[in-house]
Structure formats: C-alpha cells, structure tokens
Scaffold this active site. Structure first.
Site, PDB file in Angstrom:
ATOM      1  N   GLU A  44      -7.164  -5.511  -2.991  1.00 33.13           N
ATOM      2  CA  GLU A  44      -7.333  -5.289  -1.556  1.00 33.13           C
ATOM      3  C   GLU A  44      -8.801  -5.413  -1.144  1.00 33.13           C
ATOM      4  O   GLU A  44      -9.108  -5.897  -0.061  1.00 33.13           O
ATOM      5  CB  GLU A  44      -6.798  -3.893  -1.185  1.00 33.13           C
ATOM      6  CG  GLU A  44      -5.284  -3.823  -1.235  1.00 33.13           C
ATOM      7  CD  GLU A  44      -4.754  -2.416  -1.439  1.00 33.13           C
ATOM      8  OE1 GLU A  44      -4.906  -1.880  -2.554  1.00 33.13           O
ATOM      9  OE2 GLU A  44      -4.186  -1.861  -0.497  1.00 33.13           O
ATOM     10  N   ARG A  99     -11.736  -0.648   5.444  1.00 35.18           N
ATOM     11  CA  ARG A  99     -10.279  -0.547   5.401  1.00 35.18           C
ATOM     12  C   ARG A  99      -9.840   0.507   6.420  1.00 35.18           C
ATOM     13  O   ARG A  99     -10.340   1.646   6.393  1.00 35.18           O
ATOM     14  CB  ARG A  99      -9.839  -0.105   4.011  1.00 35.18           C
ATOM     15  CG  ARG A  99      -8.357   0.111   3.971  1.00 35.18           C
ATOM     16  CD  ARG A  99      -7.907   0.820   2.741  1.00 35.18           C
ATOM     17  NE  ARG A  99      -6.483   1.074   2.860  1.00 35.18           N
ATOM     18  CZ  ARG A  99      -5.855   2.061   2.259  1.00 35.18           C
ATOM     19  NH1 ARG A  99      -6.510   2.890   1.487  1.00 35.18           N
ATOM     20  NH2 ARG A  99      -4.570   2.224   2.418  1.00 35.18           N
ATOM     21  N   ASN A 159     -13.988   2.186   2.028  1.00 35.29           N
ATOM     22  CA  ASN A 159     -12.688   2.831   2.240  1.00 35.29           C
ATOM     23  C   ASN A 159     -12.962   4.334   2.351  1.00 35.29           C
ATOM     24  O   ASN A 159     -13.138   5.016   1.338  1.00 35.29           O
ATOM     25  CB  ASN A 159     -11.769   2.519   1.047  1.00 35.29           C
ATOM     26  CG  ASN A 159     -10.374   3.066   1.236  1.00 35.29           C
ATOM     27  OD1 ASN A 159     -10.105   3.785   2.210  1.00 35.29           O
ATOM     28  ND2 ASN A 159      -9.497   2.754   0.306  1.00 35.29           N
ATOM     29  N   GLU A 167       2.387  -3.457 -12.272  1.00 33.66           N
ATOM     30  CA  GLU A 167       1.609  -4.281 -13.198  1.00 33.66           C
ATOM     31  C   GLU A 167       1.779  -3.855 -14.650  1.00 33.66           C
ATOM     32  O   GLU A 167       1.688  -4.685 -15.556  1.00 33.66           O
ATOM     33  CB  GLU A 167       0.112  -4.188 -12.853  1.00 33.66           C
ATOM     34  CG  GLU A 167      -0.268  -4.881 -11.564  1.00 33.66           C
ATOM     35  CD  GLU A 167      -1.666  -4.523 -11.096  1.00 33.66           C
ATOM     36  OE1 GLU A 167      -2.556  -4.321 -11.944  1.00 33.66           O
ATOM     37  OE2 GLU A 167      -1.871  -4.424  -9.868  1.00 33.66           O
ATOM     38  N   ASN A 168       2.015  -2.553 -14.873  1.00 31.87           N
ATOM     39  CA  ASN A 168       1.883  -2.033 -16.242  1.00 31.87           C
ATOM     40  C   ASN A 168       3.147  -1.507 -16.902  1.00 31.87           C
ATOM     41  O   ASN A 168       3.150  -1.354 -18.128  1.00 31.87           O
ATOM     42  CB  ASN A 168       0.863  -0.887 -16.255  1.00 31.87           C
ATOM     43  CG  ASN A 168      -0.495  -1.344 -15.771  1.00 31.87           C
ATOM     44  OD1 ASN A 168      -1.051  -2.283 -16.307  1.00 31.87           O
ATOM     45  ND2 ASN A 168      -1.009  -0.709 -14.736  1.00 31.87           N
ATOM     46  N   ARG A 190       5.763  11.324  -2.499  1.00 30.70           N
ATOM     47  CA  ARG A 190       6.435  11.170  -1.195  1.00 30.70           C
ATOM     48  C   ARG A 190       7.911  10.863  -1.399  1.00 30.70           C
ATOM     49  O   ARG A 190       8.280  10.153  -2.336  1.00 30.70           O
ATOM     50  CB  ARG A 190       5.789  10.025  -0.402  1.00 30.70           C
ATOM     51  CG  ARG A 190       4.436  10.379   0.143  1.00 30.70           C
ATOM     52  CD  ARG A 190       3.768   9.187   0.788  1.00 30.70           C
ATOM     53  NE  ARG A 190       2.566   8.809   0.070  1.00 30.70           N
ATOM     54  CZ  ARG A 190       1.923   7.654   0.222  1.00 30.70           C
ATOM     55  NH1 ARG A 190       2.369   6.752   1.065  1.00 30.70           N
ATOM     56  NH2 ARG A 190       0.847   7.393  -0.473  1.00 30.70           N
ATOM     57  N   HIS A 227       0.019  -0.812   3.449  1.00 32.56           N
ATOM     58  CA  HIS A 227      -0.241  -1.657   2.264  1.00 32.56           C
ATOM     59  C   HIS A 227      -0.285  -3.149   2.625  1.00 32.56           C
ATOM     60  O   HIS A 227      -0.118  -4.001   1.753  1.00 32.56           O
ATOM     61  CB  HIS A 227       0.868  -1.510   1.197  1.00 32.56           C
ATOM     62  CG  HIS A 227       0.819  -0.245   0.411  1.00 32.56           C
ATOM     63  ND1 HIS A 227       1.929   0.257  -0.210  1.00 32.56           N
ATOM     64  CD2 HIS A 227      -0.182   0.604   0.102  1.00 32.56           C
ATOM     65  CE1 HIS A 227       1.621   1.370  -0.855  1.00 32.56           C
ATOM     66  NE2 HIS A 227       0.338   1.609  -0.667  1.00 32.56           N
ATOM     67  N   HIS A 271       4.780  -3.349  -3.978  1.00 29.72           N
ATOM     68  CA  HIS A 271       3.564  -2.608  -4.363  1.00 29.72           C
ATOM     69  C   HIS A 271       4.023  -1.256  -4.917  1.00 29.72           C
ATOM     70  O   HIS A 271       4.478  -0.392  -4.167  1.00 29.72           O
ATOM     71  CB  HIS A 271       2.662  -2.429  -3.132  1.00 29.72           C
ATOM     72  CG  HIS A 271       1.388  -1.692  -3.414  1.00 29.72           C
ATOM     73  ND1 HIS A 271       0.141  -2.273  -3.348  1.00 29.72           N
ATOM     74  CD2 HIS A 271       1.170  -0.401  -3.782  1.00 29.72           C
ATOM     75  CE1 HIS A 271      -0.781  -1.381  -3.659  1.00 29.72           C
ATOM     76  NE2 HIS A 271      -0.180  -0.228  -3.920  1.00 29.72           N
ATOM     77  N   LEU A 272       3.940  -1.105  -6.235  1.00 31.53           N
ATOM     78  CA  LEU A 272       4.454   0.115  -6.868  1.00 31.53           C
ATOM     79  C   LEU A 272       3.302   0.869  -7.534  1.00 31.53           C
ATOM     80  O   LEU A 272       2.968   0.625  -8.707  1.00 31.53           O
ATOM     81  CB  LEU A 272       5.528  -0.252  -7.913  1.00 31.53           C
ATOM     82  CG  LEU A 272       6.687  -1.138  -7.414  1.00 31.53           C
ATOM     83  CD1 LEU A 272       7.647  -1.468  -8.545  1.00 31.53           C
ATOM     84  CD2 LEU A 272       7.421  -0.464  -6.263  1.00 31.53           C
ATOM     85  N   GLY A 273       2.673   1.739  -6.788  1.00 27.34           N
ATOM     86  CA  GLY A 273       1.578   2.552  -7.327  1.00 27.34           C
ATOM     87  C   GLY A 273       1.935   4.008  -7.140  1.00 27.34           C
ATOM     88  O   GLY A 273       3.086   4.403  -7.359  1.00 27.34           O
ATOM     89  N   ASN A 274       0.966   4.805  -6.704  1.00 23.05           N
ATOM     90  CA  ASN A 274       1.301   6.167  -6.285  1.00 23.05           C
ATOM     91  C   ASN A 274       2.073   6.108  -4.984  1.00 23.05           C
ATOM     92  O   ASN A 274       3.076   6.771  -4.809  1.00 23.05           O
ATOM     93  CB  ASN A 274       0.028   6.981  -6.096  1.00 23.05           C
ATOM     94  CG  ASN A 274      -0.259   7.808  -7.314  1.00 23.05           C
ATOM     95  OD1 ASN A 274       0.662   8.379  -7.896  1.00 23.05           O
ATOM     96  ND2 ASN A 274      -1.512   7.861  -7.708  1.00 23.05           N
ATOM     97  N   GLY A 275       1.555   5.275  -4.073  1.00 21.68           N
ATOM     98  CA  GLY A 275       2.324   4.910  -2.883  1.00 21.68           C
ATOM     99  C   GLY A 275       3.103   3.652  -3.226  1.00 21.68           C
ATOM    100  O   GLY A 275       2.629   2.828  -4.007  1.00 21.68           O
TER     101      GLY A 275
HETATM  102  P1  ADP Z   1      -2.618   4.064  -6.199  1.00 22.77           P
HETATM  103  O1  ADP Z   1      -1.446   3.830  -5.307  1.00 22.77           O
HETATM  104  O2  ADP Z   1      -3.116   5.479  -6.153  1.00 22.77           O
HETATM  105  O3  ADP Z   1      -3.690   3.008  -6.138  1.00 22.77           O
HETATM  106  P2  ADP Z   1      -2.043   2.962  -8.802  1.00 22.77           P
HETATM  107  O4  ADP Z   1      -1.798   1.574  -8.329  1.00 22.77           O
HETATM  108  O5  ADP Z   1      -3.218   3.221  -9.640  1.00 22.77           O
HETATM  109  O6  ADP Z   1      -1.986   3.991  -7.625  1.00 22.77           O
HETATM  110  O7  ADP Z   1      -0.730   3.424  -9.596  1.00 22.77           O
HETATM  111  C1  ADP Z   1      -0.604   4.686 -10.148  1.00 22.77           C
HETATM  112  C2  ADP Z   1       0.705   4.767 -10.858  1.00 22.77           C
HETATM  113  O8  ADP Z   1       0.759   3.746 -11.860  1.00 22.77           O
HETATM  114  C3  ADP Z   1       0.909   6.098 -11.577  1.00 22.77           C
HETATM  115  O9  ADP Z   1       2.231   6.545 -11.385  1.00 22.77           O
HETATM  116  C4  ADP Z   1       0.710   5.723 -13.029  1.00 22.77           C
HETATM  117  O10 ADP Z   1       1.474   6.511 -13.879  1.00 22.77           O
HETATM  118  C5  ADP Z   1       1.236   4.306 -13.059  1.00 22.77           C
HETATM  119  N1  ADP Z   1       0.725   3.586 -14.238  1.00 22.77           N
HETATM  120  C6  ADP Z   1      -0.536   3.183 -14.483  1.00 22.77           C
HETATM  121  N2  ADP Z   1      -0.619   2.591 -15.707  1.00 22.77           N
HETATM  122  C7  ADP Z   1       0.623   2.650 -16.242  1.00 22.77           C
HETATM  123  C8  ADP Z   1       1.204   2.223 -17.464  1.00 22.77           C
HETATM  124  N3  ADP Z   1       0.482   1.606 -18.413  1.00 22.77           N
HETATM  125  N4  ADP Z   1       2.517   2.447 -17.657  1.00 22.77           N
HETATM  126  C9  ADP Z   1       3.255   3.072 -16.721  1.00 22.77           C
HETATM  127  N5  ADP Z   1       2.773   3.475 -15.540  1.00 22.77           N
HETATM  128  C10 ADP Z   1       1.485   3.280 -15.297  1.00 22.77           C
END
Ligand code: ADP
Length: 400
Positions: free
Chosen positions: A383, A90, A7, A333-334, A240, A179, A207-211
């Site tokens: 991925e 990727r 990647n 996930e978290n 974003r 994604h 998909h709830l991450g940074n993106g």
């Molecule tokens: P990316 O899109 O960069 O791969 P990730 O999937 O790692 O991102 O997600 C990052 C986001 O997940 C950040 O906003 C981070 O705060 C949040 N996050 C990670 N672990 C936890 C947690 N235990 N509780 C709440 N938010 C979390």
C-alpha cells in the site's frame, strides 16, 4: 522523486520514505504511544532499526522527530528535507467526495474533517499528520490517498443498505469499503503476473490480514467489496465480527446492558478469531491451538475459511465467473493451511489449488494447477508504494 508516505493513527505515526523511480524504500519507522509518557520512535531498515525512547506530546512532535532522523543520525536516509519531493497520506474515509487521490488544499482538509463522523478513530489523526507536515515542510506538496476511493465505482443497488432511505441519506449511510489501496495494487500486479490487461480480467481479490476484505473487480472496475459503512462488515477477522444478524446487536445491548460504545468495542475488538477461540486474534496461535486439539480454536479456524469461501462464491455469481483469485496480507500470503481450507471442494467451479505450489514460499506466484480454469495468485501487498506512486503522479501532472 522521494515521497514520504505517512499513515497517522490516533496514537501512532507510521512512515516510509520511498524513491518512486527505483521503488526503493530509503527509510521507514513508526512513532508509538504518541501523547503518552511511554512514547518512542522505531526508525531504520530491518537489522539497522533503532528505538528512541522520548516523550512525544503530539503528532507535531512525532513528525519533527521523524524528519530529524531522516536527515541526521546513524540511520539518516537523506541530507536535507529538500530531498523530499512530496508527502502522501493514507486516509481511511473519503466518503462520497473522493473517487481518487487528490492534492491537499483547504477544501480537501475541510471535507476530511467533515467525514470524521464516519471514521472517528482515523480521519482526525490523519488530519493531525497533515497539519504537522504543513507546519514543518510548508513548501512540500501533500497528497491524500483514500482507502475508500477505489470503491466509489459501486452501483447504488450495491452500496445502498435496505433501511429507510431517508435515514441513509440523512447520515450518509452506505457501503464505502476499505483496503481499497491494497485491492487496487494486487489487482494491477495480478494482471502483470497473468500477462493480460487488467481491463480483460474478472478478479476476486482477498486481503486477509488482521483486517480482512474481499472485492469483486470486473474489467478493472470494483463492483463489490465485503467491508461496508465501516471496516467492521464482511469477513470474520482477527477481532472484528464481520457480517452478523443485526438483531444480535440490539439483543445483546438489551440483555447485557451494554452502551453503544461497549457494543462497538465488543464487535470490533472482542469478536472474530479472538472471540471464538478465546485465545488470540493471531491466526498462527489459533492454528497451533487447533492442531493441539482445542475445539474453540478449531471452530474459529473453520469459520474463518468458510467465510472467505462464501464470498468467493458470491462474487463469482455477481461477475458471472472469475479469471483469477488473488490473495494478500499476513494470512493470504503466508498460511498454506488456511488457503487449502478455503479452496477445498471448489474443483467443480474450476478452481484447483496445486498442493505443492501452495506449500512453497516466495514473492508473487501462482499456486493453482496448470489446468485450473481459475488462477490462484499470491501477491504481497504494498500500500505504501501505491500511495507514493499516486502522490508522484499527481505532482507530475502538475495539478497543483
Ligand atoms: P494487518 O492487517 O495488521 O496489516 P497482517 O497483514 O500483518 O495484518 O496479518 C496479520 C495476520 O497474519 C495475523 O493473523 C497473523 O497470524 C497472520 N500471519 C502472519 N504470518 C503468518 C504465517 N506464517 N502463517 C499463518 N498466519 C500468519
């Protein structure tokens, strides 16, 4: 077969060496700050990770260092490069050309290059990764896996924007999504968890991450997704903005005297959780601040959950219902608190979160109540495995 998954970003090169049959990750790492004097490699699995500070002039140098560390030194994973059966890259933007993963040849390279206009920060660096592998491992086949290809199944009335059609056609402006590899993976895994064929299910994948992105997957076919021409559209994200009234763009450019590039930076890097909270793009920091009473952080938190809730409603409408809602990535996930807020008040729609299951930590799992009409499932995304598997399948089919 071992597949090296690459990647490549503008100044980074992430990699994993995966044995596809066992699904085991044999090695992984990342080269950062490629092209600057501060460049380094982090290589190794978990506790064994080592950091090597060294000047990496370009992606070729980064790739050479990766291959050296895969085959020698304290964290070596294989004895020789012969043990790498294929490389899977990727690629962010596959445009209208690619509705699936393909073997790399000159025509594929030319098309990825052509599409760079739609994803300037991503497609060019990916090409650098491909060129480096071609040079250093000329006999190893390479496959490209696109973030957009899963969404090539969208209908014209879904992917077309209501702007003059001639301009859309002239500039290839349309919804491409992003994604896709993650949505495809979690949909497949959700079907396994539910023990039902994917072809029988209506799924909303989040998909709830940074993106952040949400997709509607009807009987295995992606019919809509929240990201658009670029990954800026849709949900509010870490930095974003997601969907906003487009006239805000021209208004701010005019009143703040911003250039297109500055406006782009504002929307991509200074908005979302960061822009609203003024604290961070990291949901954990925003959550902590909101719990300590910070009003902007509270607002950011509420906006984020509201934005996901709204998409769930939209996609239930377009599919005429939903069997399961699947959550993945850092937040999905978290973050039990965010999940609680997203699903609160959805009981009349047959979506009932189980408070206790929601608090539990684990791998793939259902977090809805037994009598909820709609299952809520958490699936950690993977991925890299998906890229390795596509690569393996293309090589096995002997298409090249
Ligand atoms: P990316 O899109 O960069 O791969 P990730 O999937 O790692 O991102 O997600 C990052 C986001 O997940 C950040 O906003 C981070 O705060 C949040 N996050 C990670 N672990 C936890 C947690 N235990 N509780 C709440 N938010 C979390």
């Amino acid at each position: 077969m071992n597949v090296l998954v690459i990647n490549a970003g503008s100044s980074s090169l992430k990699y994993q060496l995966i044995n596809v049959e066992t699904q085991r990750v044999l090695a992984k790492g990342v080269c950062e700050c490629v092209g600057s004097p501060d460049s380094f490699l982090k290589h190794g699995l978990d506790d064994n990770e080592v950091k090597i500070m060294t000047q990496l002039e370009d992606h070729n140098a980064a790739m050479a260092l990766v291959l050296e560390n895969l085959t020698s030194g304290p964290n070596k994973a294989i004895d020789s490069l012969d043990e790498i059966g294929a490389v899977g890259h990727r690629i962010v933007q596959g445009g209208k050309y690619f509705d699936r993963s393909v073997l790399v040849d000159d025509d594929v390279i030319q098309k990825i290059d052509e599409l760079a206009e739609l994803a300037p920060l991503h497609n060019k660096p990916s090409l650098m990764g491909i060129y480096a592998c071609r040079e250093l491992m000329p006999d190893v086949p390479q496959v490209v896996v696109f973030d957009t290809s899963f969404f090539q199944s969208l209908q014209p009335y879904v992917y077309t924007y209501p702007i003059p059609l001639e301009l859309s056609q002239k500039y290839s402006i349309r919804k491409y999504g992003a994604h896709g590899t993650s949505h495809r993976y979690i949909a497949e895994r959700a079907a396994v968890v539910l023990d039902e064929p994917l072809d029988d299910l209506k799924l909303i994948t989040c998909h709830l991450g940074n993106g952040c992105s949400v997709s509607a997957i009807d009987h295995g076919i992606a019919i809509d997704t929240s990201m658009g021409l670029t990954p800026l559209d849709g949900l509010m994200m870490g930095t974003r903005c997601g969907s906003i009234d487009p006239s805000i763009v021209t208004f701010l450019m005019e009143h703040e005297g911003l250039s297109p590039e500055e406006m782009n930076t504002l929307l991509n890097k200074k908005s979302g959780l960061l822009g609203i909270s003024g604290i961070s793009n990291d949901l954990r920091s925003v959550r902590d601040a909101s719990e300590a009473g910070d009003e902007r952080a509270m607002l950011a938190y509420e906006m984020y959950s509201y934005s996901v809730k709204k998409y769930i409603g939209q996609y239930m409408a377009v599919m005429g219902g939903v069997d399961a809602i699947v959550l993945t990535a850092g937040v999905g996930e978290n973050c039990a608190k965010m999940r609680r807020m997203i699903f609160s008040g959805l009981q009349p729609l047959g979506i009932v979160l189980d408070e206790e299951r929601n608090r539990e930590v684990g791998f793939e799992r259902e977090i809805s109540t037994d009598d909820s009409d709609v299952c809520i499932i958490i699936i950690p995304t993977n991925e890299e495995y998906m890229i390795a598997r596509d690569t393996y399948e293309i090589i096995q089919e002997g298409i090249y």
